[in-house]
Design a protein around this motif. Structure first.
Motif, short mmCIF file in Angstrom:
data_model
loop_
_atom_site.label_atom_id
_atom_site.label_comp_id
_atom_site.label_asym_id
_atom_site.label_seq_id
_atom_site.Cartn_x
_atom_site.Cartn_y
_atom_site.Cartn_z
N GLU A 107 25.48 3.28 -2.60
CA GLU A 107 24.96 2.56 -3.77
C GLU A 107 25.33 3.29 -5.05
OE1 GLU A 107 23.75 -0.49 -3.39
OE2 GLU A 107 23.98 -0.21 -1.24
N MET A 146 18.78 6.11 -4.28
CA MET A 146 19.50 5.02 -4.90
C MET A 146 19.10 3.71 -4.22
SD MET A 146 21.42 6.34 -7.16
CE MET A 146 21.13 8.06 -7.49
N SER A 147 19.14 2.68 -4.98
CA SER A 147 18.72 1.41 -4.41
C SER A 147 19.60 0.28 -4.91
CB SER A 147 17.27 1.14 -4.81
OG SER A 147 17.21 0.84 -6.20
N ASN A 148 19.39 -0.86 -4.31
CA ASN A 148 20.09 -2.06 -4.74
C ASN A 148 19.77 -2.38 -6.20
OD1 ASN A 148 21.91 -4.07 -4.21
ND2 ASN A 148 20.40 -5.47 -3.40
N VAL A 154 22.40 -0.93 -8.44
CA VAL A 154 23.64 -1.72 -8.44
C VAL A 154 23.47 -2.97 -9.31
CG1 VAL A 154 25.22 -3.05 -6.98
CG2 VAL A 154 24.41 -0.80 -6.23
N VAL A 160 28.94 2.42 -5.78
CA VAL A 160 29.10 1.05 -6.29
C VAL A 160 28.65 0.99 -7.75
CG1 VAL A 160 28.37 -1.36 -6.04
CG2 VAL A 160 28.93 0.00 -4.00
N ALA A 161 27.54 1.64 -8.08
CA ALA A 161 27.07 1.65 -9.47
C ALA A 161 28.08 2.34 -10.38
CB ALA A 161 25.71 2.32 -9.56
N ARG A 185 32.28 -1.23 -2.44
CA ARG A 185 31.43 -1.80 -1.38
C ARG A 185 32.06 -1.62 0.00
NH1 ARG A 185 31.27 -5.61 -5.29
NH2 ARG A 185 29.36 -5.58 -6.51
N ARG A 209 31.12 1.67 2.17
CA ARG A 209 29.75 1.94 2.62
C ARG A 209 29.71 2.67 3.96
NH1 ARG A 209 26.64 -3.41 0.33
NH2 ARG A 209 26.50 -2.55 -1.75
#
Length: 187
Positions: free
Chosen positions: A47, A1-3, A6, A50-51, A36, A39
Motif C-alpha cells: 500500500e 498502511m491502509s487502503n 491509497v 502504491v501511494a 499494484r 503486491r
C-alpha cells in the motif's frame, strides 16, 4: 498502511495533476497500476508503494513548482500541506534516483538534508521499476526504451539528459532486482 492511504493519494494526485497536466496524470495512473502488480513481492508494504507511485510526480503541478525540481517540490507539498507520513514523503522525494538529478540542479544537499534516502531498498527499487517501465501516457515499456525516451525528449545536454545518462546503470540494476524478485514469486 491502509487502503485509505491509497484513496487519499489518488484523490490528492488527481486534484493536482488531472486537469492541469492530463498526460502526467495518465503516466501517474500507469505507474500506480504497475505498483499494484507488486503486491505479491512487497506484502505489507504494497500500500505504501502504491501511494508513493500515485504521488511520485505531484510536484509537477504548476502551483507546487517552487524549485522546478518535482521530487523536492512534491515532497515538500506532501509534508507541509498534508502532514504525510515520513516514509511516503521520502519515497516521493527520492524516486528514480532523484539525488543524481538534484546534484545536476545544485539541490543535492537540500534534498538529502530534508528527505534522507529511505532505508528500504526493495521499496526504492520497486518505485524505480514502476516509474521506469511506464511510458509518459501510462502504457508499459521496457526500461531501456523508457530511458531512451527520456533522453530523446529532454536532449542529451539538458539537466535531465545528463542525469538520465548518469542514472541509467542504477535504473537498469534496480529494475533487474525487481524483475528477479517477481520471477521468484509464486504464481
Amino acid at each position: 498502511m491502509s487502503n485509505q492511504l491509497v484513496k487519499w493519494a489518488a484523490q490528492t494526485s488527481e486534484a493536482e495533476l488531472g486537469a492541469t497536466l492530463p498526460s502526467r496524470w495518465a503516466h501517474t495512473q500507469g505507474v500506480a497500476g504497475r505498483a499494484r502488480e507488486l503486491r505479491g513481492v512487497l506484502g505489507a508494504e504494497a500500500e505504501l508503494l502504491v501511494a508513493a507511485a500515485t504521488l511520485h510526480d505531484v510536484g509537477y503541478a504548476p502551483r507546487l513548482a517552487v524549485t522546478g525540481f518535482h521530487p523536492l517540490d512534491g515532497a515538500r507539498f506532501l509534508r507541509d500541506a498534508h502532514g504525510a507520513e515520513e516514509r511516503l514523503v521520502r519515497l516521493v522525494a527520492n524516486h528514480s534516483f532523484a539525488l543524481l538529478e538534484a546534484e545536476e540542479r545544485g539541490l543535492r544537499e537540500e534534498l538529502a538534508a530534508e528527505f534522507p534516502m529511505p532505508e528500504e531498498p526493495l521499496l526504492v527499487d520497486a518505485l524505480v521499476y514502476c516509474d521506469m517501465t511506464t511510458t509518459p501516457d501510462g502504457g508499459r515499456t521496457a526500461v531501456e526504451e523508457r530511458v531512451a525516451e527520456v533522453l530523446g525528449r529532454y536532449g542529451e545536454d539538458s539537466i535531465v539528459g545528463r542525469f538520465i545518462r548518469r542514472a541509467a546503470p542504477e535504473i537498469f540494476a534496480a529494475v533487474g532486482r525487481v524483475e528477479a524478485a517477481l520471477a521468484g514469486q509464486p504464481r
